[in-house]
Design a protein around this motif. Structure first.
Motif, PDB file in Angstrom:
ATOM      1  N   ARG A  65       0.644  -1.109   0.107  1.00  0.00           N
ATOM      2  CA  ARG A  65       0.229  -0.144   0.117  1.00  0.00           C
ATOM      3  C   ARG A  65       0.556   1.559  -0.079  1.00  0.00           C
ATOM      4  N   GLU A  66       1.386   1.528   0.663  1.00  0.00           N
ATOM      5  CA  GLU A  66       2.489   2.501   0.688  1.00  0.00           C
ATOM      6  C   GLU A  66       3.789   3.065  -0.695  1.00  0.00           C
ATOM      7  N   ALA A  87      -7.751  -5.844   4.345  1.00  0.00           N
ATOM      8  CA  ALA A  87      -7.108  -5.688   5.583  1.00  0.00           C
ATOM      9  C   ALA A  87      -5.415  -6.136   5.344  1.00  0.00           C
ATOM     10  N   ILE A 141      -7.853  -7.047  11.966  1.00  0.00           N
ATOM     11  CA  ILE A 141      -7.949  -5.875  11.252  1.00  0.00           C
ATOM     12  C   ILE A 141      -9.021  -5.644  10.518  1.00  0.00           C
ATOM     13  N   HIS A 195       2.185  -3.946   5.758  1.00  0.00           N
ATOM     14  CA  HIS A 195       2.351  -2.704   6.322  1.00  0.00           C
ATOM     15  C   HIS A 195       3.001  -3.242   7.800  1.00  0.00           C
ATOM     16  N   TRP A 206      -3.916  -4.835   2.883  1.00  0.00           N
ATOM     17  CA  TRP A 206      -2.679  -4.438   2.978  1.00  0.00           C
ATOM     18  C   TRP A 206      -2.009  -3.774   4.423  1.00  0.00           C
ATOM     19  N   GLU A 207      -2.671  -3.736   5.107  1.00  0.00           N
ATOM     20  CA  GLU A 207      -2.883  -2.999   6.344  1.00  0.00           C
ATOM     21  C   GLU A 207      -1.551  -4.191   7.368  1.00  0.00           C
ATOM     22  N   TYR A 208      -1.897  -5.507   6.707  1.00  0.00           N
ATOM     23  CA  TYR A 208      -1.241  -6.674   7.136  1.00  0.00           C
ATOM     24  C   TYR A 208       0.168  -6.512   6.620  1.00  0.00           C
ATOM     25  N   ILE A 228     -10.929  -2.052  10.642  1.00  0.00           N
ATOM     26  CA  ILE A 228     -11.207  -1.824   8.762  1.00  0.00           C
ATOM     27  C   ILE A 228     -12.771  -1.166   9.093  1.00  0.00           C
TER      28      ILE A 228
END
Length: 340
Positions: free
Chosen positions: A144-145, A235, A260, A241, A237-239, A264
């Motif tokens: 994601r980043e 989720a 997660i 990160h 993507w957050e994992y 969200i």
């Protein structure tokens, strides 16, 4: 050293020759000479060569873009051989772009292909110069980043941006086309006298789209968008990160991934009559399969990605607006308008 990159089609437009018109005859009949001319003069940058990119590249090269710039600094791995049909057994250990370049060129000798693989090209100054030199940027299967960073640079220089990828049997395509003008059929015109009208769509950047709230949607509208798949992708993507770019690859990740995903989901204000929590079986499946590529999923998502890139270049019909998800468990796809 491949730190040198050449500019895109920024001079006088290249006119389609008679020989090219013969090659692209069926396409010209479909979307017109002007649209084909736009494709012929387009330079597209594709970053990362995994399964989704492989399928997308095949389709846009066969369609007749002017130039393709491919970037990937990684080596071909054994797991790339399943979905990456530009790679062969003997390519394992070689740079992905080096292994793929000749096979991409063989698809359509009329398309110029440039391969870049030096890691310094992703440093801020070099990346900005690279993006300035092309007409459209497509990034596949990245975290994601990185997607947000490249999208923001594309915004800075007014370049359309696409992102696509797969997580096991799930996949997505996101696009930020800035302010996009296109020709669309006039639905109000009588069938016996069809006509086209000019339309405009204003897109949001990825960082803004990720703040989207589902407030106000009816039960039916929410259900059609398949919110469980959308939120498990967010989720993942957050994992990534949290775990420095790594995807879950063990059933032991189920608890964390579920927390997660449901966090969200709760903040997205999804209609609770449709979904109160992300289904446990979907979380279980993603905990063990998200890290793996399945060629059928890559084929579908890469095909949708390429089709939409060509739509955007041709400015014919409405492109995706703006987040498409594919669920390989059902074979269905949906498009969610996120912060548009």
């Amino acid at each position: 050293m491949d730190t040198h990159y050449e500019g895109g089609s920024k001079g006088d437009p290249v006119q389609i020759t008679e020989d090219e018109a013969a090659v692209y005859d069926r396409q010209i009949r479909l979307w017109g000479l002007e649209a084909q001319q736009r494709m012929r003069n387009a330079t597209i940058l594709v970053i990362r060569l995994r399964g989704t990119a492989t399928e997308a590249i095949k389709n846009i090269v066969l369609a007749g873009i002017g130039k393709l710039v491919i970037y990937d600094s990684e080596d071909v791995k054994e797991e790339d051989l399943g979905a990456g049909f530009f790679f062969r057994d003997e390519d394992v250990g070689k740079k992905r772009v080096d292994a793929a370049k000749a096979r991409i060129e063989a698809l359509n000798p009329l398309v110029t292909v440039q391969a870049l693989r030096h890691p310094t090209l992703l440093e801020q100054g070099s990346l900005e110069a690279l993006i300035m030199s092309v007409d459209l940027v497509c990034v596949t299967d990245w975290d994601r980043e990185a997607l947000i960073k490249i999208n923001d640079i594309c915004r800075q220089f007014g370049k359309p941006f696409y992102a696509g990828g797969t997580f096991g049997l799930l996949g997505y395509v996101f696009c930020d086309l800035l302010k996009h003008d296109y020709i669309s059929p006039d639905r109000s015109a009588p069938k016996e006298a069809p006509k086209n009208v000019k339309a405009t769509a204003s897109y949001s950047r990825l960082s803004t789209a990720l703040q989207h709230r589902w407030t106000g949607l009816t039960k039916r509208q929410t259900k059609e968008l398949n919110p469980a798949v959308v939120h498990i992708i967010l989720a993942l993507w957050e994992y990534q990160h949290i775990h420095e770019g790594k995807l879950p690859d063990d059933i032991g990740a189920t608890s964390e991934l579920g927390q997660i995903a449901n966090s969200i989901l709760a903040s997205s204000d999804v209609n609770r009559q449709v979904l109160t929590s992300v289904p446990p079986d979907l979380i279980d499946a993603m905990s063990t399969s998200a890290v793996h590529e399945f060629s059928p999923t890559c084929a579908v998502v890469g095909g949708i990605l390429a089709q939409d890139i060509l739509k955007a270049l041709a400015a014919r019909e409405a492109p995706i607006a703006n987040f498409f998800t594919f669920d390989g468990n059902t074979g269905g796809g949906s498009v969610c308008r996120m912060s548009m």
